[in-house]
Enzyme design. Structure first.
Site, PDB file in Angstrom:
ATOM      1  N   GLY A  12      43.691  -7.374 -16.937  1.00 36.26           N
ATOM      2  CA  GLY A  12      43.503  -6.968 -15.538  1.00 36.26           C
ATOM      3  C   GLY A  12      44.820  -7.001 -14.777  1.00 36.26           C
ATOM      4  N   VAL A  63      38.209  -5.191 -21.744  1.00 42.11           N
ATOM      5  CA  VAL A  63      38.181  -6.491 -22.431  1.00 42.11           C
ATOM      6  C   VAL A  63      36.774  -6.907 -22.855  1.00 42.11           C
ATOM      7  CG1 VAL A  63      40.293  -7.366 -21.352  1.00 42.11           C
ATOM      8  CG2 VAL A  63      38.076  -7.827 -20.266  1.00 42.11           C
ATOM      9  N   ASN A  89      42.495 -12.666 -17.004  1.00 45.82           N
ATOM     10  CA  ASN A  89      42.387 -12.475 -15.559  1.00 45.82           C
ATOM     11  C   ASN A  89      41.471 -11.309 -15.167  1.00 45.82           C
ATOM     12  OD1 ASN A  89      43.651 -12.390 -12.649  1.00 45.82           O
ATOM     13  ND2 ASN A  89      44.013 -10.355 -13.521  1.00 45.82           N
ATOM     14  N   SER A 166      37.199 -19.357 -10.586  1.00 43.49           N
ATOM     15  CA  SER A 166      37.037 -19.114  -9.141  1.00 43.49           C
ATOM     16  C   SER A 166      36.328 -20.337  -8.563  1.00 43.49           C
ATOM     17  CB  SER A 166      36.164 -17.879  -8.922  1.00 43.49           C
ATOM     18  OG  SER A 166      35.643 -17.857  -7.599  1.00 43.49           O
ATOM     19  N   TYR A 179      28.410 -13.644 -10.901  1.00 45.28           N
ATOM     20  CA  TYR A 179      29.832 -14.000 -10.822  1.00 45.28           C
ATOM     21  C   TYR A 179      29.998 -15.520 -10.918  1.00 45.28           C
ATOM     22  CZ  TYR A 179      34.616 -13.832  -8.855  1.00 45.28           C
ATOM     23  OH  TYR A 179      35.958 -13.952  -8.641  1.00 45.28           O
ATOM     24  N   ALA A 181      27.971 -17.676 -12.312  1.00 42.99           N
ATOM     25  CA  ALA A 181      27.646 -18.114 -13.682  1.00 42.99           C
ATOM     26  C   ALA A 181      28.803 -17.803 -14.628  1.00 42.99           C
ATOM     27  CB  ALA A 181      26.375 -17.416 -14.163  1.00 42.99           C
ATOM     28  N   LYS A 183      31.977 -17.488 -13.901  1.00 39.00           N
ATOM     29  CA  LYS A 183      33.145 -18.332 -13.627  1.00 39.00           C
ATOM     30  C   LYS A 183      32.896 -19.789 -14.049  1.00 39.00           C
ATOM     31  CE  LYS A 183      35.951 -15.209 -11.968  1.00 39.00           C
ATOM     32  NZ  LYS A 183      36.994 -14.671 -12.872  1.00 39.00           N
TER      33      LYS A 183
HETATM   34  N1  NAD Z   1      40.717 -12.154  -5.052  1.00 33.61           N
HETATM   35  C1  NAD Z   1      40.002 -13.271  -4.996  1.00 33.61           C
HETATM   36  O1  NAD Z   1      39.621 -13.746  -3.911  1.00 33.61           O
HETATM   37  C2  NAD Z   1      39.673 -14.035  -6.259  1.00 33.61           C
HETATM   38  C3  NAD Z   1      39.209 -15.341  -6.133  1.00 33.61           C
HETATM   39  C4  NAD Z   1      38.886 -16.061  -7.279  1.00 33.61           C
HETATM   40  C5  NAD Z   1      39.014 -15.465  -8.525  1.00 33.61           C
HETATM   41  N2  NAD Z   1      39.440 -14.191  -8.622  1.00 33.61           N
HETATM   42  C6  NAD Z   1      39.542 -13.624  -9.952  1.00 33.61           C
HETATM   43  O2  NAD Z   1      40.848 -13.176 -10.191  1.00 33.61           O
HETATM   44  C7  NAD Z   1      40.823 -12.119 -11.149  1.00 33.61           C
HETATM   45  C8  NAD Z   1      41.636 -10.958 -10.628  1.00 33.61           C
HETATM   46  O3  NAD Z   1      41.023 -10.471  -9.443  1.00 33.61           O
HETATM   47  P1  NAD Z   1      41.818  -9.699  -8.298  1.00 33.61           P
HETATM   48  O4  NAD Z   1      41.473 -10.368  -7.038  1.00 33.61           O
HETATM   49  O5  NAD Z   1      43.217  -9.539  -8.685  1.00 33.61           O
HETATM   50  O6  NAD Z   1      41.031  -8.301  -8.337  1.00 33.61           O
HETATM   51  P2  NAD Z   1      41.569  -6.808  -8.497  1.00 33.61           P
HETATM   52  O7  NAD Z   1      40.367  -5.951  -8.367  1.00 33.61           O
HETATM   53  O8  NAD Z   1      42.723  -6.562  -7.595  1.00 33.61           O
HETATM   54  O9  NAD Z   1      42.109  -6.757 -10.010  1.00 33.61           O
HETATM   55  C9  NAD Z   1      41.258  -6.856 -11.103  1.00 33.61           C
HETATM   56  C10 NAD Z   1      41.803  -5.942 -12.196  1.00 33.61           C
HETATM   57  O10 NAD Z   1      40.975  -6.110 -13.363  1.00 33.61           O
HETATM   58  C11 NAD Z   1      40.789  -4.820 -13.936  1.00 33.61           C
HETATM   59  N3  NAD Z   1      39.570  -4.810 -14.739  1.00 33.61           N
HETATM   60  C12 NAD Z   1      38.284  -4.784 -14.300  1.00 33.61           C
HETATM   61  N4  NAD Z   1      37.442  -4.739 -15.338  1.00 33.61           N
HETATM   62  C13 NAD Z   1      38.206  -4.735 -16.459  1.00 33.61           C
HETATM   63  C14 NAD Z   1      37.908  -4.694 -17.857  1.00 33.61           C
HETATM   64  N5  NAD Z   1      36.635  -4.622 -18.281  1.00 33.61           N
HETATM   65  N6  NAD Z   1      38.931  -4.703 -18.747  1.00 33.61           N
HETATM   66  C15 NAD Z   1      40.221  -4.755 -18.314  1.00 33.61           C
HETATM   67  N7  NAD Z   1      40.563  -4.771 -17.005  1.00 33.61           N
HETATM   68  C16 NAD Z   1      39.568  -4.777 -16.094  1.00 33.61           C
HETATM   69  C17 NAD Z   1      40.680  -3.896 -12.738  1.00 33.61           C
HETATM   70  O11 NAD Z   1      40.899  -2.532 -13.105  1.00 33.61           O
HETATM   71  C18 NAD Z   1      41.740  -4.459 -11.814  1.00 33.61           C
HETATM   72  O12 NAD Z   1      43.006  -3.841 -12.016  1.00 33.61           O
HETATM   73  C19 NAD Z   1      39.346 -11.805 -11.406  1.00 33.61           C
HETATM   74  O13 NAD Z   1      38.919 -12.456 -12.573  1.00 33.61           O
HETATM   75  C20 NAD Z   1      38.665 -12.404 -10.194  1.00 33.61           C
HETATM   76  O14 NAD Z   1      37.322 -12.737 -10.464  1.00 33.61           O
HETATM   77  C21 NAD Z   1      39.789 -13.451  -7.521  1.00 33.61           C
END
Ligand code: NAD
Length: 271
Positions: A12, A63, A89, A166, A179, A181, A183
């Site tokens: 990601g 993934v 990620n 998360s 989500y 579950a 995490k």
């Molecule tokens: N932003 C927040 O507040 C936050 C908080 C806690 C956890 N997270 C976690 O952080 C991670 C990144 O999130 P983000 O905020 O950068 O979001 P984002 O949407 O900016 O980036 C996520 C990326 O993952 C890619 N992606 C989605 N499904 C995919 C797959 N099946 N295979 C490969 N790539 C895939 C998307 O294309 C995107 O580029 C995630 O796991 C999210 O759950 C985010």
């Protein structure tokens, strides 16, 4: 430089936290395999990494597809010849329209009456496909990538794996049972694998961010974002750089005694 001559694979990596981690690692001298399900964003970030003077390769793949993940690791090793750090990620946060409307109604009620008797109504109406896709990307994806990475890292006797959890996995989020579950599952997986492989020189840890300002939050109703900020003692959303700094720490020898830990940059919303 904390990661000089190391090589990482970040899933990601085409947006938000993954992109920021890729750039932060690159500034520390680390070459990067940039995975994303969207090929154009993986390539764009690989180019940004190269502009910082280290090698990078784009690794487009879903993934949640175990065969595609195996091929991705083969391409990563073919292009960059090593793997020292894996960042699991990739993720999504899909909120259905009726759940968004329910959340807005709940917040309105809290603002006018000080409390709410409503519910997000997310679990009763969730389709199998929604549930499975969230678990597949977050939890299956983390397992598939970790399985491939361990084969390489065990051979080298050194490695760092960082799983993106998360606060949803620590406290639960009412509107996102899937989500939360996934995490929570990632946190359990992190602790189990950390115990399994520390004897082989591989450290596995997790990051459990609070609400961070990335495109992942775009689908959330504006009122909910305002409510989140109001409930966060720091009084603001986190920045991707604040999470990337945590990832650099967990990837480097600075965290050499951290094993199976969950670090939570969250502005105090979960203490
Ligand atoms: N932003 C927040 O507040 C936050 C908080 C806690 C956890 N997270 C976690 O952080 C991670 C990144 O999130 P983000 O905020 O950068 O979001 P984002 O949407 O900016 O980036 C996520 C990326 O993952 C890619 N992606 C989605 N499904 C995919 C797959 N099946 N295979 C490969 N790539 C895939 C998307 O294309 C995107 O580029 C995630 O796991 C999210 O759950 C985010």
């Amino acid at each position: 430089m904390k990661l000089k001559s190391k090589v990482a694979l970040i899933t990601g990596g085409g947006s938000g936290l993954g992109r920021e981690i890729a750039l932060a690692f690159a500034r520390e001298g680390c070459a990067i395999g940039v995975n994303d399900i969207r090929p154009e964003t993986a390539e764009a970030v690989a180019q940004e990494v190269r502009a910082l003077g280290v090698d990078a390769t784009a690794l487009p793949c879903d993934v949640a597809d175990s065969r595609a993940v195996m091929k991705m690791f083969a391409k990563h090793m073919g292009d960059l010849q090593a793997l020292d750090v894996l960042v699991n990620n990739a993720g999504i946060a899909f909120v259905e329209e009726h759940v968004k409307r329910n959340i807005e109604a709940m917040i309105q009620e809290i603002m006018t009456a000080g409390r709410t008797t409503r519910s997000a109504e997310a679990t009763k109406t969730m389709e199998d496909g929604h549930w499975r896709r969230t678990l597949a990307i977050h939890l299956d994806g983390t397992f598939y990538c970790t399985r491939e990475a361990l084969k390489i890292m065990e051979f080298n006797g050194w490695g760092a794996i960082i799983n993106m959890a998360s606060i949803a996995g620590l406290t639960g989020i009412a509107a996102a049972p899937d989500y939360s579950a996934a995490k929570a599952g990632i946190i359990g997986f992190t602790k189990s694998v950390a115990r399994e492989v520390i004897g082989r020189g591989i450290r596995v840890n997790a990051i459990a961010p609070g609400y961070i300002d990335t495109p992942l939050l775009d689908p959330l109703p504006d009122l909910m974002k305002q409510m989140v900020v109001a409930q966060t003692p720091a009084g603001r959303l986190g920045t991707p750089a604040e999470v990337a700094a945590t990832a650099v720490f967990l990837a480097s020898d600075d965290s050499s005694y951290f094993v199976g830990q969950v670090l939570s940059p969250n502005g105090g919303i979960c203490i």
